[in-house]
Design an enzyme around this catalytic site. Structure first.
Site, PDB file in Angstrom:
ATOM      1  N   TYR A 239      35.048  43.288  37.208  1.00 24.45           N
ATOM      2  CA  TYR A 239      35.569  42.839  38.151  1.00 24.45           C
ATOM      3  C   TYR A 239      35.691  41.506  38.433  1.00 24.45           C
ATOM      4  O   TYR A 239      36.739  40.740  38.770  1.00 24.45           O
ATOM      5  CB  TYR A 239      35.152  43.577  39.359  1.00 24.45           C
ATOM      6  CG  TYR A 239      35.650  43.201  40.957  1.00 24.45           C
ATOM      7  CD1 TYR A 239      37.048  43.310  40.804  1.00 24.45           C
ATOM      8  CD2 TYR A 239      35.062  42.403  41.548  1.00 24.45           C
ATOM      9  CE1 TYR A 239      37.594  43.015  42.396  1.00 24.45           C
ATOM     10  CE2 TYR A 239      35.602  41.804  42.836  1.00 24.45           C
ATOM     11  CZ  TYR A 239      37.015  42.277  43.105  1.00 24.45           C
ATOM     12  OH  TYR A 239      37.503  41.917  44.365  1.00 24.45           O
TER      13      TYR A 239
ATOM     14  N   LYS B 160      38.650  38.500  38.273  1.00 30.19           N
ATOM     15  CA  LYS B 160      38.833  37.384  39.539  1.00 30.19           C
ATOM     16  C   LYS B 160      38.754  35.950  39.102  1.00 30.19           C
ATOM     17  O   LYS B 160      39.339  34.952  39.605  1.00 30.19           O
ATOM     18  CB  LYS B 160      38.038  37.725  40.593  1.00 30.19           C
ATOM     19  CG  LYS B 160      38.434  38.986  41.334  1.00 30.19           C
ATOM     20  CD  LYS B 160      39.885  39.012  41.818  1.00 30.19           C
ATOM     21  CE  LYS B 160      40.124  40.443  42.883  1.00 30.19           C
ATOM     22  NZ  LYS B 160      41.437  40.182  43.321  1.00 30.19           N
TER      23      LYS B 160
ATOM     24  N   PRO C 136      37.674  35.601  49.242  1.00 25.01           N
ATOM     25  CA  PRO C 136      36.843  36.197  50.156  1.00 25.01           C
ATOM     26  C   PRO C 136      35.551  36.980  49.601  1.00 25.01           C
ATOM     27  O   PRO C 136      35.512  37.290  48.576  1.00 25.01           O
ATOM     28  CB  PRO C 136      37.673  37.394  50.945  1.00 25.01           C
ATOM     29  CG  PRO C 136      39.059  37.529  50.134  1.00 25.01           C
ATOM     30  CD  PRO C 136      39.028  36.544  49.029  1.00 25.01           C
TER      31      PRO C 136
HETATM   32  P1  NDP Z   1      42.077  47.801  49.772  1.00 27.12           P
HETATM   33  O1  NDP Z   1      41.468  48.887  48.942  1.00 27.12           O
HETATM   34  O2  NDP Z   1      41.936  48.329  51.246  1.00 27.12           O
HETATM   35  O3  NDP Z   1      43.605  47.397  49.522  1.00 27.12           O
HETATM   36  C1  NDP Z   1      43.789  47.155  48.122  1.00 27.12           C
HETATM   37  C2  NDP Z   1      45.539  47.261  47.996  1.00 27.12           C
HETATM   38  O4  NDP Z   1      45.957  47.183  46.902  1.00 27.12           O
HETATM   39  C3  NDP Z   1      46.019  48.771  48.665  1.00 27.12           C
HETATM   40  O5  NDP Z   1      47.050  48.480  49.437  1.00 27.12           O
HETATM   41  C4  NDP Z   1      46.553  49.467  47.174  1.00 27.12           C
HETATM   42  O6  NDP Z   1      47.827  50.135  47.530  1.00 27.12           O
HETATM   43  C5  NDP Z   1      46.840  47.934  46.491  1.00 27.12           C
HETATM   44  N1  NDP Z   1      46.997  48.409  44.944  1.00 27.12           N
HETATM   45  C6  NDP Z   1      45.801  48.616  44.276  1.00 27.12           C
HETATM   46  N2  NDP Z   1      46.297  49.017  42.771  1.00 27.12           N
HETATM   47  C7  NDP Z   1      47.792  48.630  43.020  1.00 27.12           C
HETATM   48  C8  NDP Z   1      48.591  48.758  42.161  1.00 27.12           C
HETATM   49  N3  NDP Z   1      48.564  49.323  40.734  1.00 27.12           N
HETATM   50  N4  NDP Z   1      49.974  48.666  42.370  1.00 27.12           N
HETATM   51  C9  NDP Z   1      50.292  48.034  43.678  1.00 27.12           C
HETATM   52  N5  NDP Z   1      49.044  48.147  44.708  1.00 27.12           N
HETATM   53  C10 NDP Z   1      48.178  48.401  44.287  1.00 27.12           C
HETATM   54  O7  NDP Z   1      41.207  46.566  49.633  1.00 27.12           O
HETATM   55  P2  NDP Z   1      41.112  45.016  49.816  1.00 27.12           P
HETATM   56  O8  NDP Z   1      42.334  44.839  51.191  1.00 27.12           O
HETATM   57  O9  NDP Z   1      39.951  44.668  50.394  1.00 27.12           O
HETATM   58  O10 NDP Z   1      41.805  44.575  48.693  1.00 27.12           O
HETATM   59  C11 NDP Z   1      42.831  43.332  48.563  1.00 27.12           C
HETATM   60  C12 NDP Z   1      42.306  42.498  47.554  1.00 27.12           C
HETATM   61  O11 NDP Z   1      41.372  41.710  47.986  1.00 27.12           O
HETATM   62  C13 NDP Z   1      41.764  42.903  46.076  1.00 27.12           C
HETATM   63  O12 NDP Z   1      42.472  42.090  45.127  1.00 27.12           O
HETATM   64  C14 NDP Z   1      40.531  42.920  46.060  1.00 27.12           C
HETATM   65  O13 NDP Z   1      39.996  42.605  44.834  1.00 27.12           O
HETATM   66  C15 NDP Z   1      40.465  41.545  46.791  1.00 27.12           C
HETATM   67  N6  NDP Z   1      39.012  41.361  47.619  1.00 27.12           N
HETATM   68  C16 NDP Z   1      38.543  42.183  48.408  1.00 27.12           C
HETATM   69  C17 NDP Z   1      37.265  41.789  48.948  1.00 27.12           C
HETATM   70  C18 NDP Z   1      36.523  42.914  49.802  1.00 27.12           C
HETATM   71  O14 NDP Z   1      35.355  42.886  50.026  1.00 27.12           O
HETATM   72  N7  NDP Z   1      37.177  43.932  50.584  1.00 27.12           N
HETATM   73  C19 NDP Z   1      36.705  40.480  48.956  1.00 27.12           C
HETATM   74  C20 NDP Z   1      37.398  39.874  47.845  1.00 27.12           C
HETATM   75  C21 NDP Z   1      38.434  40.171  47.288  1.00 27.12           C
HETATM   76  P3  NDP Z   1      48.201  51.644  46.721  1.00 27.12           P
HETATM   77  O15 NDP Z   1      46.602  52.048  46.417  1.00 27.12           O
HETATM   78  O16 NDP Z   1      48.929  52.090  47.911  1.00 27.12           O
HETATM   79  O17 NDP Z   1      48.676  51.043  45.800  1.00 27.12           O
HETATM   80  C1  8X3 Z   2      34.903  41.749  46.634  1.00 27.93           C
HETATM   81  C2  8X3 Z   2      33.633  41.109  47.211  1.00 27.93           C
HETATM   82  O1  8X3 Z   2      31.237  40.696  46.546  1.00 27.93           O
HETATM   83  O2  8X3 Z   2      32.140  42.971  46.646  1.00 27.93           O
HETATM   84  O3  8X3 Z   2      35.833  41.110  45.624  1.00 27.93           O
HETATM   85  O4  8X3 Z   2      32.515  41.526  44.667  1.00 27.93           O
HETATM   86  S1  8X3 Z   2      32.201  41.512  46.397  1.00 27.93           S
END
Ligand code: NDP
Ligand code: 8X3
Length: 253
Positions: free
Chosen positions: A152, A156, A182
């Site tokens: 992961y 990133k 984030p």
């Molecule tokens: P969520 O799981 O709430 O949202 C993830 C989104 O990505 C969903 O809308 C999902 O939609 C979509 N998704 C996943 N796989 C696919 C695919 N193959 N095609 C299209 N859409 C896809 O998590 P977050 O909102 O937290 O995550 C959003 C981003 O932020 C990610 O890139 C994650 O790595 C990143 N992130 C998250 C952090 C956290 O702590 N929450 C911190 C740092 C970064 P669906 O399943 O309907 O396709």
């Molecule tokens: C998600 C944040 O700290 O869980 O990207 O890897 S962490």
């Protein structure tokens, strides 16, 4: 205010959904992409009362479908001013020797290849128009390793370096590229990482105040609102309750 067309991937939950709400509240036209059609259609219906919204069922891993759909958008939505590359996920927290290779494949296919496909489909239009903004969602995991973060974090780190290289390619073309990285945020992220185990997922945020999707959406929105001669390159954001640890040192005792 100028109405922009904003394409958000992963708009069916978490940051993506929060970004959709923020950009809609500010009056922008939206393309909401994700795999879960029911979710984005419901959101599109709700936000459609404020602004024009196009729900798009899209799996960012499917190269041909991404190209077809993003280069064939209906006329009203075809000039994408802002691309928010947000779709992504973590799967599992096993140490590398026990990790599931399918999990690694899915993270690479989504977080790296999917982000590349969406960017590649949208960039030519931006370059032709001499305007646009790509906002990539990275993670603190790009820079700061933790046990079980392995692939992961690697995906990133790609997003981080790809964002910088995009800037290098796009200099002089009036296209902005921003990277928002984030830390812990209580979206569906951990539920997905632990494959639906709600107890395990909520334990991640137990006793601390994580970021909210809205916090991140407000920051993403801000990067798009600075004066046009400014490019916000990279923003790393954590909850106050999260920080780094000392190096781990194994001592033979
Ligand atoms: P969520 O799981 O709430 O949202 C993830 C989104 O990505 C969903 O809308 C999902 O939609 C979509 N998704 C996943 N796989 C696919 C695919 N193959 N095609 C299209 N859409 C896809 O998590 P977050 O909102 O937290 O995550 C959003 C981003 O932020 C990610 O890139 C994650 O790595 C990143 N992130 C998250 C952090 C956290 O702590 N929450 C911190 C740092 C970064 P669906 O399943 O309907 O396709
Ligand atoms: C998600 C944040 O700290 O869980 O990207 O890897 S962490």
């Amino acid at each position: 205010m100028l109405t922009k067309t904003v394409l958000i991937t992963g708009a069916s939950s978490g940051f993506g959904e929060a970004c959709a709400r923020k950009f809609a509240a500010e009056g922008h036209r939206l393309i909401l992409a994700a795999r879960r059609t029911d979710r984005i259609e419901l959101l599109a219906e709700e936000l459609g009362e404020q602004v024009n919204v196009l729900p798009l069922t899209l799996d960012v891993r499917e190269r041909e479908s991404v190209d077809e759909q993003l280069t064939g958008l209906p006329a009203e939505f075809s000039v994408v001013d802002v691309l928010v590359n947000n779709a992504g996920l973590a799967l599992g927290l096993n140490l590398a020797d026990k990790a599931d290779l399918d999990h690694w494949d899915t993270m690479v296919d989504t977080n790296i290849k999917g982000l590349m496909y969406c960017t590649r489909a949208i960039l030519p239009g931006m370059v032709a128009r001499g305007a646009g903004h790509v906002v990539n969602i990275g993670s603190v995991a790009a820079s700061w390793p933790y046990p079980g973060g392995n692939a992961y974090g690697g995906t990133k780190a790609f997003v981080q370096q790809f964002s910088r290289n995009l800037r290098a390619d796009l200099v002089g073309k009036n296209i902005r590229v921003s990277l928002v990285e984030p830390g812990m945020c209580d979206t569906e992220f951990s539920l997905v990482r632990f494959e639906g185990d709600a107890v395990k997922a909520s334990s991640v945020y137990e006793g601390m105040q994580p970021l909210t999707g809205k916090d991140v959406a407000d920051i993403v929105y801000w990067t798009t609102q600075v004066p046009p001669h400014i490019n916000v390159n990279q923003l790393e954001v954590m909850p106050v309750a999260q920080a780094w640890s000392p190096f781990s040192v194994h001592r033979d005792s």
